[in-house]
Design a protein around this motif. Structure first.
Motif, short mmCIF file in Angstrom:
data_model
loop_
_atom_site.label_atom_id
_atom_site.label_comp_id
_atom_site.label_asym_id
_atom_site.label_seq_id
_atom_site.Cartn_x
_atom_site.Cartn_y
_atom_site.Cartn_z
N GLU A 1 0.57 20.56 0.74
CA GLU A 1 2.02 20.67 -0.27
C GLU A 1 2.72 19.85 0.62
O GLU A 1 3.36 18.75 -0.51
N GLU A 2 1.50 18.50 0.88
CA GLU A 2 2.38 17.39 1.57
C GLU A 2 1.71 16.75 0.97
O GLU A 2 0.49 16.57 0.77
N GLN A 3 2.15 14.95 0.08
CA GLN A 3 1.41 14.16 -0.22
C GLN A 3 0.66 13.47 1.31
O GLN A 3 1.27 13.08 2.59
N ILE A 4 -0.64 13.22 0.44
CA ILE A 4 -1.68 12.23 1.31
C ILE A 4 -1.13 11.16 1.57
O ILE A 4 -0.42 10.48 0.12
N PRO A 5 -1.78 9.80 2.25
CA PRO A 5 -1.42 8.43 1.81
C PRO A 5 -2.01 8.29 0.44
O PRO A 5 -3.03 8.49 -0.09
N SER A 6 -1.59 6.97 -0.51
CA SER A 6 -2.35 6.71 -1.47
C SER A 6 -3.40 6.19 -0.81
O SER A 6 -3.49 5.69 0.15
N THR A 7 -4.18 5.66 -1.95
CA THR A 7 -5.54 4.97 -1.82
C THR A 7 -4.98 3.37 -1.62
O THR A 7 -5.90 2.65 -0.57
N THR A 8 -3.87 2.56 -2.45
CA THR A 8 -3.59 1.32 -1.46
C THR A 8 -3.08 1.49 -0.14
O THR A 8 -3.01 0.37 0.83
N GLN A 9 -2.41 2.44 0.54
CA GLN A 9 -2.31 2.69 2.08
C GLN A 9 -3.66 2.77 2.61
O GLN A 9 -3.31 1.95 3.33
N PHE A 10 -4.72 3.41 1.81
CA PHE A 10 -6.30 3.67 2.18
C PHE A 10 -6.39 1.99 3.14
O PHE A 10 -6.94 1.51 3.65
N VAL A 11 -6.55 1.16 1.90
CA VAL A 11 -7.31 0.24 1.73
C VAL A 11 -6.87 -0.76 2.55
O VAL A 11 -7.57 -1.33 2.85
N ASN A 12 -4.99 -0.37 2.26
CA ASN A 12 -4.91 -1.32 3.59
C ASN A 12 -4.35 -1.73 5.20
O ASN A 12 -4.67 -2.72 6.10
N PHE A 13 -4.46 0.49 4.95
CA PHE A 13 -4.71 0.36 6.82
C PHE A 13 -6.05 -0.20 7.54
O PHE A 13 -6.50 -1.06 8.36
N TYR A 14 -6.71 0.12 6.90
CA TYR A 14 -8.43 0.02 6.67
C TYR A 14 -9.11 -0.74 6.46
O TYR A 14 -10.54 -1.00 7.00
N LYS A 15 -8.87 -2.06 5.08
CA LYS A 15 -9.15 -3.33 5.15
C LYS A 15 -10.78 -2.74 4.34
O LYS A 15 -11.13 -3.32 4.71
N ILE A 16 -10.76 -2.06 3.47
CA ILE A 16 -11.86 -1.36 2.80
C ILE A 16 -11.46 -1.45 1.59
O ILE A 16 -10.56 -1.79 0.85
N ASN A 17 -13.01 -1.53 0.68
CA ASN A 17 -12.71 -1.58 -0.74
C ASN A 17 -11.81 -0.16 -1.52
O ASN A 17 -12.41 1.05 -0.99
N HIS A 18 -11.19 -0.28 -2.10
CA HIS A 18 -10.75 0.64 -3.28
C HIS A 18 -11.40 1.47 -3.68
O HIS A 18 -11.07 2.76 -3.94
N LEU A 19 -12.61 1.02 -4.12
CA LEU A 19 -14.09 2.23 -4.37
C LEU A 19 -14.03 3.09 -3.36
O LEU A 19 -14.51 4.46 -4.20
N THR A 20 -13.67 2.69 -2.61
CA THR A 20 -14.44 3.56 -1.25
C THR A 20 -13.99 4.39 -0.97
O THR A 20 -14.47 5.51 -0.98
N VAL A 21 -12.40 3.91 -1.28
CA VAL A 21 -11.49 4.38 -0.80
C VAL A 21 -11.35 5.79 -2.10
O VAL A 21 -11.23 7.64 -1.48
#
Length: 124
Positions: A30-50
């Motif tokens: 029930e805990e929120q996971i990081p957003s797609t944007t947060q993953f994109v910014n943190f790992y510097k990868i494509n939004h579609l990949t995340v």
């Protein structure tokens, strides 16, 4: 890209990292996971990949979407992930071990004693 293995697609590694965080209680039910944007910014990868990695987790019921709010860890996700990992462990390690032990004529007792001895040696 930081810390990704070249032998496996990145979207699968994103999926596995989230699963590992759930199994290790870094992300709780029930805990929120990081957003797609947060993953994109943190790992510097494509939004579609995340998105592809997260979508796999939604499909298998590990996480769920709350429209307009974000993604959350589903109830029972940790138990389901542990069950799948144990099944995979048996298929990947135990079954070949038993097959080779049979081939060598080893008994179950011999195997158990070897495992106990190795475990004790490695943890002392």
């Amino acid at each position: 890209m930081s810390g990704f293995d070249d032998t496996k697609p990145i979207y699968l590694q994103i999926k596995e990292r989230i699963e590992e965080q759930i199994v290790s209680d870094q992300l709780k039910e029930e805990e929120q996971i990081p957003s797609t944007t947060q993953f994109v910014n943190f790992y510097k990868i494509n939004h579609l990949t995340v998105s592809k990695g997260i979508h796999l987790l939604v499909e298998d019921g590990t996480i769920y979407k709350k429209r307009g709010v974000g993604m959350f860890v589903a109830k029972g996700a940790k138990a389901r992930l542990l069950f799948r990992r144990k099944e995979s462990f048996v298929a990947q390690y135990i079954e070949p071990l038993l097959k080779e032990a049979d081939h060598l004529g080893m008994t179950v007792e011999e195997l158990v004693q070897l495992i106990i001895a190795r475990k004790e040696r490695d943890h002392t």
